[in-house]
Design a protein around this motif. Structure first.
Motif, PDB file in Angstrom:
ATOM      1  N   GLN A 195       0.811  -1.218   0.000  1.00 48.62           N
ATOM      2  CA  GLN A 195       0.000   0.000   0.000  1.00 48.62           C
ATOM      3  C   GLN A 195       0.845   1.270   0.000  1.00 48.62           C
ATOM      4  OE1 GLN A 195      -2.276  -1.663   3.564  1.00 48.62           O
ATOM      5  NE2 GLN A 195      -3.908  -0.515   2.536  1.00 48.62           N
ATOM      6  N   ILE A 196       2.140   1.119   0.107  1.00 49.92           N
ATOM      7  CA  ILE A 196       3.015   2.288   0.208  1.00 49.92           C
ATOM      8  C   ILE A 196       2.876   3.213  -0.984  1.00 49.92           C
ATOM      9  CG2 ILE A 196       5.430   3.037   0.225  1.00 49.92           C
ATOM     10  CD1 ILE A 196       6.061   0.649   1.986  1.00 49.92           C
ATOM     11  N   ASP A 197       2.929   2.665  -2.183  1.00 49.65           N
ATOM     12  CA  ASP A 197       2.857   3.500  -3.395  1.00 49.65           C
ATOM     13  C   ASP A 197       1.601   4.352  -3.434  1.00 49.65           C
ATOM     14  OD1 ASP A 197       5.281   2.893  -4.456  1.00 49.65           O
ATOM     15  OD2 ASP A 197       4.549   1.454  -5.923  1.00 49.65           O
ATOM     16  N   SER A 198       0.501   3.782  -3.002  1.00 50.34           N
ATOM     17  CA  SER A 198      -0.766   4.506  -3.009  1.00 50.34           C
ATOM     18  C   SER A 198      -0.689   5.749  -2.135  1.00 50.34           C
ATOM     19  CB  SER A 198      -1.898   3.589  -2.537  1.00 50.34           C
ATOM     20  OG  SER A 198      -3.112   4.302  -2.416  1.00 50.34           O
ATOM     21  N   TYR A 199      -0.111   5.611  -0.966  1.00 47.47           N
ATOM     22  CA  TYR A 199      -0.010   6.757  -0.054  1.00 47.47           C
ATOM     23  C   TYR A 199       1.025   7.769  -0.544  1.00 47.47           C
ATOM     24  CZ  TYR A 199      -3.058   4.610   3.404  1.00 47.47           C
ATOM     25  OH  TYR A 199      -4.149   4.094   4.050  1.00 47.47           O
ATOM     26  N   ILE A 200       2.163   7.270  -0.994  1.00 43.87           N
ATOM     27  CA  ILE A 200       3.213   8.178  -1.461  1.00 43.87           C
ATOM     28  C   ILE A 200       2.740   8.992  -2.665  1.00 43.87           C
ATOM     29  CG2 ILE A 200       5.540   8.328  -2.434  1.00 43.87           C
ATOM     30  CD1 ILE A 200       5.512   7.633   0.522  1.00 43.87           C
ATOM     31  N   SER A 201       2.024   8.346  -3.590  1.00 42.51           N
ATOM     32  CA  SER A 201       1.541   9.047  -4.790  1.00 42.51           C
ATOM     33  C   SER A 201       0.538  10.137  -4.447  1.00 42.51           C
ATOM     34  CB  SER A 201       0.916   8.053  -5.777  1.00 42.51           C
ATOM     35  OG  SER A 201      -0.219   7.430  -5.202  1.00 42.51           O
ATOM     36  N   ASN A 202      -0.085  10.030  -3.273  1.00 47.18           N
ATOM     37  CA  ASN A 202      -1.036  11.049  -2.819  1.00 47.18           C
ATOM     38  C   ASN A 202      -0.394  12.058  -1.866  1.00 47.18           C
ATOM     39  OD1 ASN A 202      -3.514  10.248  -4.141  1.00 47.18           O
ATOM     40  ND2 ASN A 202      -3.505   8.438  -2.820  1.00 47.18           N
ATOM     41  N   GLY A 203       0.932  12.094  -1.874  1.00 45.95           N
ATOM     42  CA  GLY A 203       1.633  13.079  -1.065  1.00 45.95           C
ATOM     43  C   GLY A 203       1.726  12.736   0.394  1.00 45.95           C
ATOM     44  N   ARG A 204       1.455  11.499   0.741  1.00 42.28           N
ATOM     45  CA  ARG A 204       1.483  11.079   2.145  1.00 42.28           C
ATOM     46  C   ARG A 204       2.822  10.397   2.452  1.00 42.28           C
ATOM     47  NH1 ARG A 204      -3.806   9.858   3.611  1.00 42.28           N
ATOM     48  NH2 ARG A 204      -3.007   9.269   5.666  1.00 42.28           N
ATOM     49  N   SER A 205       3.215  10.463   3.695  1.00 41.71           N
ATOM     50  CA  SER A 205       4.437   9.793   4.133  1.00 41.71           C
ATOM     51  C   SER A 205       4.089   8.525   4.900  1.00 41.71           C
ATOM     52  CB  SER A 205       5.266  10.727   5.029  1.00 41.71           C
ATOM     53  OG  SER A 205       5.714  11.850   4.306  1.00 41.71           O
ATOM     54  N   VAL A 206       5.047   7.592   4.931  1.00 48.33           N
ATOM     55  CA  VAL A 206       4.850   6.310   5.603  1.00 48.33           C
ATOM     56  C   VAL A 206       5.978   6.107   6.610  1.00 48.33           C
ATOM     57  CG1 VAL A 206       4.696   3.811   5.327  1.00 48.33           C
ATOM     58  CG2 VAL A 206       3.731   5.326   3.563  1.00 48.33           C
ATOM     59  N   LEU A 207       5.599   5.826   7.855  1.00 52.32           N
ATOM     60  CA  LEU A 207       6.593   5.551   8.894  1.00 52.32           C
ATOM     61  C   LEU A 207       6.870   4.050   8.922  1.00 52.32           C
ATOM     62  CD1 LEU A 207       6.667   7.104  12.448  1.00 52.32           C
ATOM     63  CD2 LEU A 207       7.171   4.685  12.106  1.00 52.32           C
ATOM     64  N   VAL A 208       8.150   3.691   8.964  1.00 50.20           N
ATOM     65  CA  VAL A 208       8.556   2.281   8.935  1.00 50.20           C
ATOM     66  C   VAL A 208       9.347   1.942  10.191  1.00 50.20           C
ATOM     67  CG1 VAL A 208       9.657   0.467   7.589  1.00 50.20           C
ATOM     68  CG2 VAL A 208       8.806   2.518   6.425  1.00 50.20           C
ATOM     69  N   GLU A 209       8.903   0.915  10.887  1.00 50.74           N
ATOM     70  CA  GLU A 209       9.662   0.378  12.011  1.00 50.74           C
ATOM     71  C   GLU A 209      10.604  -0.686  11.457  1.00 50.74           C
ATOM     72  OE1 GLU A 209       8.196  -0.772  16.312  1.00 50.74           O
ATOM     73  OE2 GLU A 209       7.873  -2.464  14.953  1.00 50.74           O
ATOM     74  N   THR A 210      11.892  -0.516  11.674  1.00 49.78           N
ATOM     75  CA  THR A 210      12.887  -1.428  11.110  1.00 49.78           C
ATOM     76  C   THR A 210      13.675  -2.108  12.219  1.00 49.78           C
ATOM     77  OG1 THR A 210      14.712   0.177  10.995  1.00 49.78           O
ATOM     78  CG2 THR A 210      13.135   0.166   9.172  1.00 49.78           C
ATOM     79  N   THR A 211      14.379  -3.159  11.851  1.00 46.81           N
ATOM     80  CA  THR A 211      15.261  -3.829  12.794  1.00 46.81           C
ATOM     81  C   THR A 211      16.599  -4.098  12.126  1.00 46.81           C
ATOM     82  OG1 THR A 211      15.473  -5.697  14.331  1.00 46.81           O
ATOM     83  CG2 THR A 211      14.572  -6.187  12.155  1.00 46.81           C
ATOM     84  N   ASN A 212      17.632  -4.201  12.932  1.00 47.00           N
ATOM     85  CA  ASN A 212      18.951  -4.518  12.399  1.00 47.00           C
ATOM     86  C   ASN A 212      19.082  -6.021  12.189  1.00 47.00           C
ATOM     87  OD1 ASN A 212      21.898  -5.504  12.898  1.00 47.00           O
ATOM     88  ND2 ASN A 212      22.151  -3.343  12.433  1.00 47.00           N
ATOM     89  N   LYS A 213      19.650  -6.414  11.059  1.00 43.19           N
ATOM     90  CA  LYS A 213      19.998  -7.806  10.786  1.00 43.19           C
ATOM     91  C   LYS A 213      21.502  -7.826  10.572  1.00 43.19           C
ATOM     92  CE  LYS A 213      15.463  -9.009   8.911  1.00 43.19           C
ATOM     93  NZ  LYS A 213      14.687  -9.525   7.758  1.00 43.19           N
ATOM     94  N   ALA A 214      22.207  -8.187  11.628  1.00 43.71           N
ATOM     95  CA  ALA A 214      23.657  -8.013  11.673  1.00 43.71           C
ATOM     96  C   ALA A 214      24.398  -8.761  10.574  1.00 43.71           C
ATOM     97  CB  ALA A 214      24.184  -8.440  13.043  1.00 43.71           C
ATOM     98  N   ASN A 215      23.806  -9.834  10.069  1.00 49.87           N
ATOM     99  CA  ASN A 215      24.464 -10.618   9.020  1.00 49.87           C
ATOM    100  C   ASN A 215      24.133 -10.110   7.620  1.00 49.87           C
ATOM    101  OD1 ASN A 215      21.788 -11.399   9.263  1.00 49.87           O
ATOM    102  ND2 ASN A 215      22.175 -13.514   8.614  1.00 49.87           N
TER     103      ASN A 215
END
Length: 290
Positions: A195-215
């Motif tokens: 769904q990211i593209d839909s929001y971005i194309s409408n000028g909206r931002s998306v917050l992403v929670e990420t994690t580190n994968k050390a390998n």
């Protein structure tokens, strides 16, 4: 304590003494048949074994006391004490990025003054620098939605009033995200990556929670971190704002889940494919106005 330059330099000097100076001293004493040869030799073996044990148990002072860690974290060899009592009435965005229809994407940098020096009621040094990633990302998301530069002091004062700032463990991201909806009249919505593209194309931002994968490479931080996607480029990649971005690449310290992995610098100046982001993403969020 073991991330401070003064402590790391002391441990680095001790390691040099134990691993280099003492063995040479033992050799010289042995060649000269000096009576202290055995005493110094036994002491040297003891200290080497102690270092090995501390290394195997993950002691941060031993692991972090090396030239690479000190240099990568831009630690000055002369310890500079921060003033934890810095008071500000207002702290606004560090920088702005422009994207479609001349909209602004607001960057609240937790690694530089004044935000890194903001004093909270608990008066903990570098609180925002250590714990502010999530709240800075939420502020960026809100600021981008309304296209207004938000005063971070107002955000922090609100969170303190709601007792959501823990002086020892940081900010509860989930609660802070929801409670700030009272202040800025929104509700939190979790979405899928499709769904990211839909929001971005409408000028909206998306917050992403990420994690580190050390390998793996292309990590956004050393722990659980938060970034904001605000734009899609002509080549199909995405621009992000990482509140914890740094000018140079750096190693993750031993007290993080990403220990020994390298975090690339200047992430806010680059673009990433959706696969790059998905590989480290845990959750995606947008805000909806009630």
């Amino acid at each position: 304590m073991c991330d401070r330059s003064s402590v790391l330099v002391i441990f680095l000097i001790l390691k040099i003494l134990i691993l280099l100076v003492l063995p040479i001293t033992v050799y010289v004493l042995y060649r000269r048949n000096h009576p202290l040869y055995k005493v110094v030799g036994i002491a040297n073996v003891f200290f080497i074994l102690l270092l090995i044990i501390l290394k195997l148990t993950g002691n941060a002072c031993v692991n972090n006391s090396n030239f690479f860690y000190i240099k990568s974290n831009e630690v000055d060899l002369d310890y500079i004490s921060e003033n934890p009592n810095t008071l500000y009435e207002s702290v606004y965005s560090t920088d702005k990025y422009f994207y479609q229809d001349n909209r602004n994407a607001y960057y609240y940098d937790i690694n530089t003054a004044p935000l890194k020096n903001v004093s909270l009621s608990c008066n903990k040094k570098s609180y925002m620098e250590h714990y502010g990633n999530g709240i800075s990302a939420i502020t960026t998301l809100i600021a981008n939605y309304y296209d207004i530069d938000i005063n971070m002091i107002d955000v922090l004062a609100f969170l303190e009033d709601k007792n959501l700032i823990d002086c020892n463990n940081g900010i509860d991201f989930n609660k802070a995200f929801i409670f700030l909806g009272e202040m800025y009249n929104y509700r939190v919505k979790e979405i899928y990556s499709s769904q990211i593209d839909s929001y971005i194309s409408n000028g909206r931002s998306v917050l992403v929670e990420t994690t580190n994968k050390a390998n793996e490479t292309n990590n956004f931080g050393c722990e659980k971190d938060y970034i904001v996607i605000y734009n899609k480029t002509n080549d199909g990649t995405y621009n992000i704002i990482n509140p914890n971005d740094q000018y140079e690449s750096y190693f993750c310290p031993s007290n993080t889940i990403g220990y020994s992995s390298i975090i690339e610098g200047n992430q806010n100046e680059k673009s990433y494919t959706l696969d790059n982001i998905n590989a480290k993403a845990l959750r995606y969020f947008v805000i909806e106005v009630e």
